[in-house]
Every structure is written in structure tokens, then in C-alpha cells.
Design a protein around this motif. Sequence first.
Motif, PDB file in Angstrom:
ATOM      1  N   SER A 184       1.036  -1.333   0.028  1.00  0.00           N
ATOM      2  CA  SER A 184       0.007  -0.142   0.523  1.00  0.00           C
ATOM      3  C   SER A 184       0.930   1.249   0.143  1.00  0.00           C
ATOM      4  O   SER A 184       1.691   0.999   1.005  1.00  0.00           O
ATOM      5  N   GLU A 186      -0.527   4.072   0.266  1.00  0.00           N
ATOM      6  CA  GLU A 186      -1.081   5.857   1.170  1.00  0.00           C
ATOM      7  C   GLU A 186      -2.016   4.702   2.150  1.00  0.00           C
ATOM      8  O   GLU A 186      -1.567   3.582   2.269  1.00  0.00           O
ATOM      9  N   THR A 187      -1.946   5.837   3.453  1.00  0.00           N
ATOM     10  CA  THR A 187      -2.554   5.260   4.467  1.00  0.00           C
ATOM     11  C   THR A 187      -3.693   6.422   4.861  1.00  0.00           C
ATOM     12  O   THR A 187      -3.857   7.143   4.225  1.00  0.00           O
ATOM     13  N   SER A 188      -5.238   5.562   5.446  1.00  0.00           N
ATOM     14  CA  SER A 188      -5.746   6.610   6.057  1.00  0.00           C
ATOM     15  C   SER A 188      -5.965   7.529   6.754  1.00  0.00           C
ATOM     16  O   SER A 188      -5.078   7.366   7.391  1.00  0.00           O
ATOM     17  N   LYS A 194      -8.263   5.666   1.421  1.00  0.00           N
ATOM     18  CA  LYS A 194      -7.059   5.542   0.248  1.00  0.00           C
ATOM     19  C   LYS A 194      -5.746   4.805   0.184  1.00  0.00           C
ATOM     20  O   LYS A 194      -5.228   4.685   1.009  1.00  0.00           O
ATOM     21  N   SER A 195      -5.869   4.005  -1.038  1.00  0.00           N
ATOM     22  CA  SER A 195      -5.090   3.077  -1.334  1.00  0.00           C
ATOM     23  C   SER A 195      -4.814   2.385  -2.532  1.00  0.00           C
ATOM     24  O   SER A 195      -5.701   2.306  -3.004  1.00  0.00           O
ATOM     25  N   ASP A 204      -7.598  -3.186   6.597  1.00  0.00           N
ATOM     26  CA  ASP A 204      -7.486  -1.013   6.404  1.00  0.00           C
ATOM     27  C   ASP A 204      -8.789  -0.651   6.924  1.00  0.00           C
ATOM     28  O   ASP A 204      -9.742  -1.023   6.634  1.00  0.00           O
ATOM     29  N   SER A 279      -6.901  -0.036  -6.233  1.00  0.00           N
ATOM     30  CA  SER A 279      -6.672   0.537  -5.550  1.00  0.00           C
ATOM     31  C   SER A 279      -8.480   1.043  -4.671  1.00  0.00           C
ATOM     32  O   SER A 279      -9.544   0.766  -5.795  1.00  0.00           O
TER      33      SER A 279
END
Length: 285
Positions: A184, A186-188, A194-195, A204, A279
Motif C-alpha cells: 500500500s 497511501e494510508t488512511s 485511500k490506497s 485497512d 485501489s
Amino acid sequence: MDLMGNLIGLGVIALIMLVPIGLMIAVGVVVYKDAKAHHLSAGLWTTVAIIAPNFIGVIIYLVVRSNQEKLYTCSNCNTEVKEDYNICPSCKSVFEKICHVCKHAIKNDVAYCPYCGTEVDQQEHMQTATKVSKKTNIAKPLAIIGGILFAFILLVFGGMLTMALASGDLDGALKSSTSVSVMSIETSMGEHLKSSFWYQSGKDSINLRRESGEAINLVGTVLVEKGTINMDVLGPDGEVLYTEMYEPMSGEQEVNIELGASQTGEYKVLMQMKEAAGSYDIRGN
């Protein structure tokens, strides 16, 4: 993905995770040797190059290095000399013709000294050596660092292809490798989930704080190229209020969900991936 594919995938991921460490070491070695060779603080600049994120430290070092005083050596004895030296302090070689009155360096083809007007004759000191510019080629460290980065990119792409061949899904890997990474990227944050990923089995989630009667609105998109992605909306007591499974489809799948929050508390949006490539980009309103 079979056992062999899993083992290969884990091996590739482990190798890729080790590469950034090797990259930092390589950058540190290059900067240290280059700074030491050019009489800069090697330890300080090595630390800056390694610690500063996104190669900012390397960029600053290269800027400082490019503005340093030019270095020369005597062509007769190779002693390091400065740009304004007229005579080598080691072998006493004369770098330029010198006026015997004012001691300024003058050109060989002048009849009078341009500084004091003294007539130039054959008794003036004549040039016996030259100042040789010491190489400070900035392209070499840049080429080494660029080569390391290029090798890293090739390793990542090669690892994706290896995992794809092991799983029998080469086409999926080629499609996803153009825009996403193995893990991943991107993190939340807040109420934004979003990832994007090439291969991932995991979870997630984000929490939504809602008062009693306040609606839960979820909008966004989910793209599944392989594997599955399951989305659950959980209530404050952990009960499942909504569930949706996303399987491989051509193009993005729209998310538009509205639920009533029956009680005050933390509601959770949970995404579960199983050997998934794709994604998601979901926002809570």
C-alpha cells in the motif's frame, strides 16, 4: 497463488524492503568520499545526505560543492595551489610572468607593466610551470546515485513480473505495475480511506464518529484487477451494518452508500483484501 508463488512473492518483497537501506548506504559512501576529496566536512555532509528525506540533503550538498573555490595543482610538482598563487610554495615554479617592481602577474606579450608602467625586459621572471585545474566532476557522484535508483526501479519491476509469472497472472501485473507499488502506498487519514497496491492480503480501516440519527454517507470508487476486496461497515458494538464484496471487473466500481446511525459512537469502515491488486478511494460524508 500457490505456495511457490507466495514464497517467491515474500522473497521479492523482503528484497525490495532491503534495497532502500542499501541505497542510503551507497549514497552515504559516495558523498563521504566525494566530500573528503574536495576538502569539505565529509562526516557532516554524509549525515545530511542520509538523514534528509527525498534526497534533499544530496541536492544541498551538490549545490554547495559546485560553489566551492576552484582547486589547482602545480604542473611541476602536483602540489595543490590556489587560484591567485603566482609561485608554487613547494617548488618555487613561476606560474606567470611577474613585474619585478610591483610583483603583479603580466602577460608575456606586453612591453610595459599595466599596473605600474615599468618597461618589461628580458630580465622579468618567466613562466616555468602552469596551474592545472583539479577535476571536480559533479557528474560522477550524480551518475552513481542515479544508477542505484535505476537499479532499484528495475528490481521492483522485475519482482512484480516474477510474482506474476509465479501466480500465472502476467497480464494483471503489467496493467497494475504502471501506477502502483507492491505494498500500500497511501494510508488512511480522517474519514478518507485511500490506497493502491499490486499485491496485498490484509486489512485497512477508518473510524466515523456519528451522533444518534446522523447518517453515514460513503462515496468513492473501488478498482479490483485481481483477488477480492471486501468492505464492511461496523456499528459501535462491532455489529455488521453493511457488507459488500468487490471482485475483478473492467474499470472502477462506484461506491455510494447511505446508512442511518442508530446510536452515538464510533462506526468503522473495514476493507479486507485477499491477494488483491487494485485501489480504493472512499470518503465518509
